[in-house]
Design a protein around this motif. Sequence first.
Motif, PDB file in Angstrom:
ATOM      1  N   UNK A  17      96.706 -32.177   3.629  1.00 37.17           N
ATOM      2  CA  UNK A  17      96.183 -31.148   4.520  1.00 37.17           C
ATOM      3  C   UNK A  17      95.498 -31.766   5.731  1.00 37.17           C
ATOM      4  N   UNK A  18      94.687 -32.799   5.515  1.00 39.58           N
ATOM      5  CA  UNK A  18      93.959 -33.438   6.621  1.00 39.58           C
ATOM      6  C   UNK A  18      94.928 -34.013   7.649  1.00 39.58           C
ATOM      7  N   UNK A  19      95.934 -34.739   7.179  1.00 38.40           N
ATOM      8  CA  UNK A  19      96.889 -35.343   8.099  1.00 38.40           C
ATOM      9  C   UNK A  19      97.762 -34.283   8.765  1.00 38.40           C
ATOM     10  N   UNK A  20      98.059 -33.203   8.049  1.00 39.31           N
ATOM     11  CA  UNK A  20      98.842 -32.119   8.646  1.00 39.31           C
ATOM     12  C   UNK A  20      98.085 -31.476   9.809  1.00 39.31           C
ATOM     13  N   UNK A  21      96.782 -31.242   9.602  1.00 37.99           N
ATOM     14  CA  UNK A  21      95.963 -30.678  10.675  1.00 37.99           C
ATOM     15  C   UNK A  21      95.886 -31.648  11.854  1.00 37.99           C
ATOM     16  N   UNK A  22      95.772 -32.937  11.553  1.00 38.83           N
ATOM     17  CA  UNK A  22      95.737 -33.953  12.609  1.00 38.83           C
ATOM     18  C   UNK A  22      97.015 -33.912  13.435  1.00 38.83           C
ATOM     19  N   UNK A  23      98.187 -33.819  12.776  1.00 39.94           N
ATOM     20  CA  UNK A  23      99.458 -33.758  13.498  1.00 39.94           C
ATOM     21  C   UNK A  23      99.552 -32.487  14.328  1.00 39.94           C
ATOM     22  N   UNK A  24      99.133 -31.360  13.756  1.00 41.38           N
ATOM     23  CA  UNK A  24      99.157 -30.103  14.501  1.00 41.38           C
ATOM     24  C   UNK A  24      98.281 -30.204  15.748  1.00 41.38           C
ATOM     25  N   UNK A  25      97.106 -30.813  15.606  1.00 39.34           N
ATOM     26  CA  UNK A  25      96.226 -30.966  16.763  1.00 39.34           C
ATOM     27  C   UNK A  25      96.816 -31.895  17.812  1.00 39.34           C
ATOM     28  N   UNK A  26      97.509 -32.938  17.383  1.00 35.12           N
ATOM     29  CA  UNK A  26      98.122 -33.870  18.328  1.00 35.12           C
ATOM     30  C   UNK A  26      99.144 -33.169  19.210  1.00 35.12           C
ATOM     31  N   UNK A  27      99.902 -32.217  18.647  1.00 30.09           N
ATOM     32  CA  UNK A  27     100.965 -31.553  19.409  1.00 30.09           C
ATOM     33  C   UNK A  27     100.434 -30.331  20.147  1.00 30.09           C
ATOM     34  N   UNK A  28      99.626 -29.509  19.457  1.00 32.01           N
ATOM     35  CA  UNK A  28      99.167 -28.248  20.059  1.00 32.01           C
ATOM     36  C   UNK A  28      97.907 -28.409  20.893  1.00 32.01           C
ATOM     37  N   UNK A  29      97.126 -29.440  20.610  1.00 30.69           N
ATOM     38  CA  UNK A  29      95.865 -29.646  21.306  1.00 30.69           C
ATOM     39  C   UNK A  29      94.729 -29.702  20.305  1.00 30.69           C
ATOM     40  N   UNK A  30      94.010 -30.804  20.283  1.00 42.07           N
ATOM     41  CA  UNK A  30      92.943 -30.978  19.293  1.00 42.07           C
ATOM     42  C   UNK A  30      91.835 -29.933  19.434  1.00 42.07           C
ATOM     43  N   UNK A  31      91.565 -29.512  20.677  1.00 42.67           N
ATOM     44  CA  UNK A  31      90.481 -28.566  20.883  1.00 42.67           C
ATOM     45  C   UNK A  31      90.767 -27.224  20.193  1.00 42.67           C
ATOM     46  N   UNK A  32      92.019 -26.850  20.068  1.00 44.14           N
ATOM     47  CA  UNK A  32      92.365 -25.585  19.419  1.00 44.14           C
ATOM     48  C   UNK A  32      92.172 -25.693  17.909  1.00 44.14           C
ATOM     49  N   UNK A  33      92.502 -26.851  17.365  1.00 40.39           N
ATOM     50  CA  UNK A  33      92.323 -27.069  15.929  1.00 40.39           C
ATOM     51  C   UNK A  33      90.835 -27.108  15.583  1.00 40.39           C
ATOM     52  N   UNK A  34      90.056 -27.764  16.424  1.00 35.81           N
ATOM     53  CA  UNK A  34      88.608 -27.830  16.192  1.00 35.81           C
ATOM     54  C   UNK A  34      87.988 -26.439  16.289  1.00 35.81           C
ATOM     55  N   UNK A  72     102.927 -23.520  20.137  1.00 39.29           N
ATOM     56  CA  UNK A  72     101.553 -23.209  20.549  1.00 39.29           C
ATOM     57  C   UNK A  72     101.221 -23.854  21.885  1.00 39.29           C
ATOM     58  N   UNK A  73     101.749 -25.068  22.128  1.00 40.33           N
ATOM     59  CA  UNK A  73     101.466 -25.754  23.396  1.00 40.33           C
ATOM     60  C   UNK A  73     102.001 -24.971  24.583  1.00 40.33           C
ATOM     61  N   UNK A  74     103.084 -24.206  24.381  1.00 39.71           N
ATOM     62  CA  UNK A  74     103.635 -23.406  25.485  1.00 39.71           C
ATOM     63  C   UNK A  74     102.985 -22.026  25.574  1.00 39.71           C
ATOM     64  N   UNK A  75     102.104 -21.711  24.607  1.00 36.95           N
ATOM     65  CA  UNK A  75     101.410 -20.417  24.589  1.00 36.95           C
ATOM     66  C   UNK A  75      99.907 -20.650  24.455  1.00 36.95           C
TER      67      UNK A  75
END
Length: 644
Positions: free
Chosen positions: A438-455, A482-485
């Motif tokens: 889960x931790x690494x999945x969230x990290x990958x999602x933040x890398x692509x979509x933007x870390x500030x959105x995950x935080x 998400x990066x395009x929206x």
Amino acid sequence: MRFHVLGPVCIANESHTITLGGARSNAFLVTLLLSKNRPVSFDRLAESLWDGEPPASAKANLRSYASKLRRILGPGDRDRLKARDGRYHLRVAAGEIDAATFGDLARRGSAALRRADLDLAVRLLREALGLWRGPAAQDVPRLPGLAPHLLGLEESRLGAAEELMEALLAQGQLATVVSEARAFLADNPCRERAWALLMLSLYRGGDVAGALGAFADARSTFVNRLGMEPGPELRELQTAILHRDSAAGRSRQEPLTMVDGSSSWTLTPPVVPHQLPRDVARLVGRETQLSDLRTRVLAHEAPVVAIHGPAGVGKSALALRLAHAVSAKFPDGHLYFDLRGNTIDQPPTDQRAVLDGALRALTGRPGQSGDSADESVARFRSLLAGRRMLLVIDNAVDVGQVRRLLPPQPHSACIVTSRRMLSTLDGAYHCDLQPLSTTMSVDLLGHVAGNERVVAEPDAAREVVRLCDHLPLALRIVGARLATRPSCSLEDFAARLRDSPCRLDELEFEDLSLRSRLLASLRALEDSHNPLDHLAVAAFALVGKALLSAERPARTTEDSGLLPHRALDRLVDLRLLDSSGSDLYRISSLVALFAAECGAGIGGKPGTASQHRAGGGEQRTRDQQGLVHAVQYLVAVPSEQQTQ
């Protein structure tokens, strides 16, 4: 009839071999044979038979030698020798003179070497050299009329022997080259090309001191015998060895280029392919696997690293990151093969096309059009022999696609990716790649979509990765969408993913689609000629139908038969199901959604019709009943799919 001049001069027919006897009789025959069906004048014959002025009886002597030759040829062939206007003409057919056969084989072997067809070059050159039984016309004096021709034959033999050693060196047969080069140089100590081949074979075999010692022996030979130093090419090779130059240690697949037909040569750089695709920008959550695999490859603990796992788990990304991490240790080149085992718009890559591409990459030329598949494989392995190559074989369907492409020697390495575990690959180290934490999945999602959105939305981020089954491909798709929206919140997107029937639609973006990856596995079973694979397709459709049912029967110990278990095991092989003990199979939530689509026959996906290909008659009915039982009682599905 055969005429032999590569050694003692003689004539052979089907039953026996005849020698003419007498040096001048032999010289008479050899002069006629080397003239290649052309009339030979008295003056030319005189230069071949007598040293200085011929005697007054020379013409009578020639008539005597001609008469002797006709008697030996026998009644059926005596008309081969004609005399007219003081000229003699011996008619011979193609293939009757061993010297001509040698020349043809040697030329063909040399041409094969130039185009890097090493197996053919070795075979032709060995056959050519096997015709020699001693020095050319060894019982004939070297008089002015014959000496240049006989010396030319000897030079051709020496050149063919050097080209044979060169082909063997390119094949990586280092010990053979060392042995043959030393024997060759014992008789021909002033051949620079042979000294170079000896030095290279010793150096590539790890005997640096031996290679430098060979140069010292060569220098001593040239100084003592010729009063001169070795040529600049040999000295440059010594310098390369002293500096541990990788070009000197690299196996060659191109010939040592002869300059103006002389004995000088240059090292033509070999073709060094660099085919690795671009490395992934960031690899998340695979540090442990990457470190382990990198250590194993560099330590030569495993000549083959095989990475397997379900669709979308990131096998290719890990393989590419690993390949780039170790590529510098393989200076002879990097080959990349996409076998297209996981695409629906293109069939798996034909192995002949793969081999042609590999041969073109290694030589600059495709395979020979007349070669069989086995011949192309043999040529490919010959080109890899002795080289430090890195091969990446991506998206393999099965072991059969991979085995013929493996390097023949352990100083090369191969990285393979596949859905199923290729358990019969000899000496392979297998890496079973699982979804991310889960931790690494969230990290990958933040890398692509933007870390500030995950935080900003940590709970929604964890829900998104759960609904993506922690698969890197699904997370990259969601992150890209998400990066395009930028106005779409993670909670809103999680709500869209919770709508199970539409979730796979949400996991498509540009050329990325989780559904297409899953469909590729099912299509491979549908296109198979194995009835068990068709039964596996039917089983998957039944899993989907069971997911659409609101009621699930209680589990039982009733036997459903062996064949249904084997069909379910085929789905495990392709990672569409997971085995969870001896009698229980599990299915992930995203694959379960895909199975439900297949069970309903939605949107042209494989539906229940495919199950009717599994058999016929009563046997088919029994198989279907057992399959229904196995699916109902042995496949555990995620709770969120049980009443969808």
